[in-house]
Design a protein around this motif. Structure first.
Motif, mmCIF file in Angstrom:
data_model
loop_
_atom_site.group_PDB
_atom_site.id
_atom_site.type_symbol
_atom_site.label_atom_id
_atom_site.label_comp_id
_atom_site.label_asym_id
_atom_site.label_seq_id
_atom_site.Cartn_x
_atom_site.Cartn_y
_atom_site.Cartn_z
ATOM 1 N N ASP A 9 -26.979 -57.322 6.276
ATOM 2 C CA ASP A 9 -26.174 -58.332 5.484
ATOM 3 C C ASP A 9 -27.139 -59.035 4.427
ATOM 4 O O ASP A 9 -26.375 -59.597 3.268
ATOM 5 C CB ASP A 9 -25.774 -59.266 6.493
ATOM 6 C CG ASP A 9 -24.819 -60.315 5.744
ATOM 7 O OD1 ASP A 9 -23.534 -59.666 5.510
ATOM 8 O OD2 ASP A 9 -24.572 -61.414 5.502
ATOM 9 N N VAL A 44 -22.781 -55.715 8.584
ATOM 10 C CA VAL A 44 -22.571 -56.757 7.450
ATOM 11 C C VAL A 44 -21.523 -57.644 7.547
ATOM 12 O O VAL A 44 -20.228 -57.146 8.185
ATOM 13 C CB VAL A 44 -22.663 -55.730 5.938
ATOM 14 C CG1 VAL A 44 -21.143 -54.974 5.884
ATOM 15 C CG2 VAL A 44 -22.560 -56.629 4.935
ATOM 16 N N SER A 46 -18.357 -60.044 6.220
ATOM 17 C CA SER A 46 -17.088 -59.711 5.327
ATOM 18 C C SER A 46 -17.369 -59.769 4.157
ATOM 19 O O SER A 46 -17.700 -61.042 3.683
ATOM 20 C CB SER A 46 -15.920 -60.377 5.873
ATOM 21 O OG SER A 46 -14.736 -60.184 5.199
ATOM 22 N N SER A 47 -17.426 -58.787 3.337
ATOM 23 C CA SER A 47 -17.723 -58.945 1.935
ATOM 24 C C SER A 47 -16.864 -58.098 0.990
ATOM 25 O O SER A 47 -15.985 -57.824 1.367
ATOM 26 C CB SER A 47 -19.145 -58.162 1.689
ATOM 27 O OG SER A 47 -20.198 -58.608 2.449
ATOM 28 N N PRO A 49 -15.245 -55.256 -1.641
ATOM 29 C CA PRO A 49 -15.499 -53.729 -1.820
ATOM 30 C C PRO A 49 -16.797 -53.235 -2.602
ATOM 31 O O PRO A 49 -17.501 -52.374 -2.356
ATOM 32 C CB PRO A 49 -14.273 -53.294 -2.445
ATOM 33 C CG PRO A 49 -13.297 -54.258 -2.064
ATOM 34 C CD PRO A 49 -13.970 -55.756 -2.016
ATOM 35 N N GLN A 51 -19.584 -54.944 -2.840
ATOM 36 C CA GLN A 51 -20.717 -55.235 -2.135
ATOM 37 C C GLN A 51 -21.127 -54.105 -1.376
ATOM 38 O O GLN A 51 -22.110 -53.744 -0.792
ATOM 39 C CB GLN A 51 -20.962 -56.573 -1.479
ATOM 40 C CG GLN A 51 -21.080 -57.545 -2.276
ATOM 41 C CD GLN A 51 -20.789 -59.183 -1.905
ATOM 42 O OE1 GLN A 51 -19.971 -59.376 -1.263
ATOM 43 N NE2 GLN A 51 -21.417 -59.916 -2.128
ATOM 44 N N TYR A 52 -19.711 -53.620 -0.527
ATOM 45 C CA TYR A 52 -19.993 -52.535 0.353
ATOM 46 C C TYR A 52 -20.380 -51.311 -0.265
ATOM 47 O O TYR A 52 -21.367 -50.658 0.166
ATOM 48 C CB TYR A 52 -18.623 -52.246 1.001
ATOM 49 C CG TYR A 52 -18.102 -53.321 1.846
ATOM 50 C CD1 TYR A 52 -18.845 -53.962 2.761
ATOM 51 C CD2 TYR A 52 -16.689 -53.669 1.759
ATOM 52 C CE1 TYR A 52 -18.258 -55.178 3.414
ATOM 53 C CE2 TYR A 52 -16.220 -54.529 2.570
ATOM 54 C CZ TYR A 52 -16.819 -55.356 3.471
ATOM 55 O OH TYR A 52 -16.445 -56.301 4.208
ATOM 56 N N GLU A 53 -20.002 -51.226 -1.304
ATOM 57 C CA GLU A 53 -20.488 -49.896 -2.146
ATOM 58 C C GLU A 53 -21.858 -50.017 -2.596
ATOM 59 O O GLU A 53 -22.720 -49.063 -2.661
ATOM 60 C CB GLU A 53 -19.629 -49.748 -3.588
ATOM 61 C CG GLU A 53 -18.173 -49.383 -3.196
ATOM 62 C CD GLU A 53 -17.212 -49.266 -4.430
ATOM 63 O OE1 GLU A 53 -17.696 -49.610 -5.453
ATOM 64 O OE2 GLU A 53 -16.110 -49.457 -4.453
ATOM 65 N N ILE A 55 -24.291 -51.379 -0.823
ATOM 66 C CA ILE A 55 -25.128 -50.988 0.514
ATOM 67 C C ILE A 55 -24.950 -49.611 0.462
ATOM 68 O O ILE A 55 -25.985 -48.977 0.628
ATOM 69 C CB ILE A 55 -24.526 -51.638 1.574
ATOM 70 C CG1 ILE A 55 -24.664 -53.378 1.297
ATOM 71 C CG2 ILE A 55 -24.999 -51.501 2.834
ATOM 72 C CD1 ILE A 55 -24.062 -54.085 2.510
ATOM 73 N N GLU A 56 -23.945 -48.769 0.638
ATOM 74 C CA GLU A 56 -23.806 -47.520 0.816
ATOM 75 C C GLU A 56 -24.558 -46.577 -0.220
ATOM 76 O O GLU A 56 -25.126 -45.666 -0.132
ATOM 77 C CB GLU A 56 -22.241 -47.156 0.863
ATOM 78 C CG GLU A 56 -21.458 -47.783 2.226
ATOM 79 C CD GLU A 56 -20.121 -47.494 1.930
ATOM 80 O OE1 GLU A 56 -19.550 -47.324 0.919
ATOM 81 O OE2 GLU A 56 -19.543 -47.604 3.026
ATOM 82 N N LEU A 65 -21.034 -48.099 8.081
ATOM 83 C CA LEU A 65 -21.085 -49.431 7.893
ATOM 84 C C LEU A 65 -20.152 -50.394 8.550
ATOM 85 O O LEU A 65 -18.849 -50.412 8.324
ATOM 86 C CB LEU A 65 -21.115 -49.566 6.360
ATOM 87 C CG LEU A 65 -21.309 -51.245 5.907
ATOM 88 C CD1 LEU A 65 -22.675 -51.488 6.132
ATOM 89 C CD2 LEU A 65 -21.195 -51.222 4.102
ATOM 90 N N LYS A 67 -18.168 -53.470 9.496
ATOM 91 C CA LYS A 67 -17.887 -54.776 8.583
ATOM 92 C C LYS A 67 -17.217 -55.824 9.450
ATOM 93 O O LYS A 67 -16.304 -55.401 9.999
ATOM 94 C CB LYS A 67 -16.941 -54.274 7.439
ATOM 95 C CG LYS A 67 -17.525 -53.405 6.584
ATOM 96 C CD LYS A 67 -16.311 -52.721 5.836
ATOM 97 C CE LYS A 67 -16.961 -51.223 5.006
ATOM 98 N NZ LYS A 67 -15.870 -50.589 4.535
#
Length: 379
Positions: A9, A44, A46-47, A49, A51-53, A55-56, A65, A67
């Protein structure tokens, strides 16, 4: 298949900071060193999209991942209260104290939780942190005492300090960090281009930190105002202000000319590498640290180092830098003596560059990751 889930996170925190970089580098290395039939997932808050991208993209090879349903602030509050059901079971590694710490039995479901404490500033130098951070850190370490299977610290110095703060038995493990993979010099033509773009002088003294008294940058500035000080500019990797203090005012108070002390922040990794590599000497006067990454970065880039005798700095540097006693009386004078010694002795500078380069290779993210895997295997 054995899965190690890492709390990633901090990578998407408003200010990722050092722990964010540590999280990314360690997790990448954990993925690269995963034993057969093992994989790595992330946890991680709740963020967005995007931010998820992020990280990935930063962690290629991440198996999944996870969430959570709570945003960062709410997740931190829930985990601090022990509301952790959504985090699941299994092997969990937290690169900080943000972790789903709860009562569990490793024999029942295989759950084991390791957390990381990077320093003990909340106890030794609370004024360096916000009151909220101090309270949260102390509260989470109490939860770790109750529920963590292992507590990772970056140095033996922190491990020793921790024994004076809290009894954690034999659960403390020392696993340090390393230089980030992106801290590399660009091609030589680009180096010259960046030197001009950054308006770097041909010679300068470099330090890192803020005007927080713990960082002792003020002591270094004071040293440069003493008789016999080298007539070189000082570049500070850090903010220009701390509270009501600013670098220009501190420099003016000791008689330095306007512009003699300059702050640089927000540099790209390649620009940071250029600034460190071209410094005449890197001075790290900090009174206390949990780890010595700025020193190791200077070693890595071939820059001679002067540092305080703070235990974590001595531990990391070995004999690759010039150590200065950090007691309050006469500290600026001792810093000046050490800086003048390095600047005035080309043979010493050459020796420090060689020894420093060797010392920097003692720290690697691969080694850190392998130790983390071994930690979880031993639990």
């Amino acid at each position: 298949m054995i899965t190690l889930r890492v709390v990633v996170d901090q990578m998407v925190a408003p200010v990722p900071g050092g722990i964010g970089r540590y999280t990314e580098e360690l997790t990448r290395a954990l993925i690269a060193t995963a034993p057969a039939e093992c994989d790595v997932e992330g946890i991680v808050s709740s963020s967005t999209p995007a931010q998820y991208e992020l990280i990935e993209a930063a962690l290629p090879g991440l198996a999944n991942l996870h969430k959570t349903s709570l945003a960062r602030r709410e997740l931190a509050a829930a985990w601090a209260l022990g509301v952790t059901a959504s985090s699941g079971t299994g092997l969990i590694h937290a690169p900080g104290l943000l972790a789903p710490l709860r009562r569990h039995n490793r024999a029942d479901d295989g759950t084991q939780i390791a957390v990381t404490l990077h320093d003990v500033l909340a106890w030794t130098h609370p004024s360096s942190l916000t009151p909220t951070t101090v309270a949260w850190t102390k509260g989470m370490l109490k939860r770790a005492r109750k529920h963590a299977d292992a507590i990772v610290v970056p140095s033996h110095a922190v491990a020793r300090q921790l024994t004076e703060i809290m009894d954690l038995g034999d659960r403390v493990r020392v696993i340090g960090g390393a230089v980030g993979r992106r801290l590399v010099l660009p091609a030589i033509p680009l180096v010259e281009e960046r030197l001009q773009a950054l308006a770097l002088p041909s010679q300068y003294i470099l330090t890192s930190g803020s005007l927080d008294p713990r960082k002792a940058v003020t002591s270094l500035i004071t040293a440069l105002g003493l008789p016999g000080a080298p007539d070189l500019p000082l570049i500070v990797l850090g903010p220009d202000t701390w509270g009501e203090l600013d670098l220009a005012s501190v420099a003016d108070e000791v008689g330095l000319a306007p512009g003699r002390v300059r702050a640089m922040s927000g540099l790209s990794d390649s620009d940071l590498a250029v600034v460190i590599a071209r410094a005449s000497v890197f001075v790290y006067p900090s009174l206390e640290e949990g780890f010595a990454l700025p020193i190791i970065e200077a070693f890595h880039l071939g820059t001679p180092v002067v540092h305080s005798d703070a235990p974590a700095l001595l531990e990391a540097a070995g004999d690759a830098g010039v150590a200065v006693e950090r007691s309050a009386k006469g500290y600026p004078e001792r810093l000046l003596d050490a800086v003048n010694r390095v600047l005035g002795d080309s043979a010493l500078r050459g020796r420090l560059r060689v020894i420093g380069g060797d010392r920097s290779r003692a720290f690697s993210w691969r080694d850190s990751a392998e130790r983390v895997w071994q930690l979880h295997a031993d639990l």
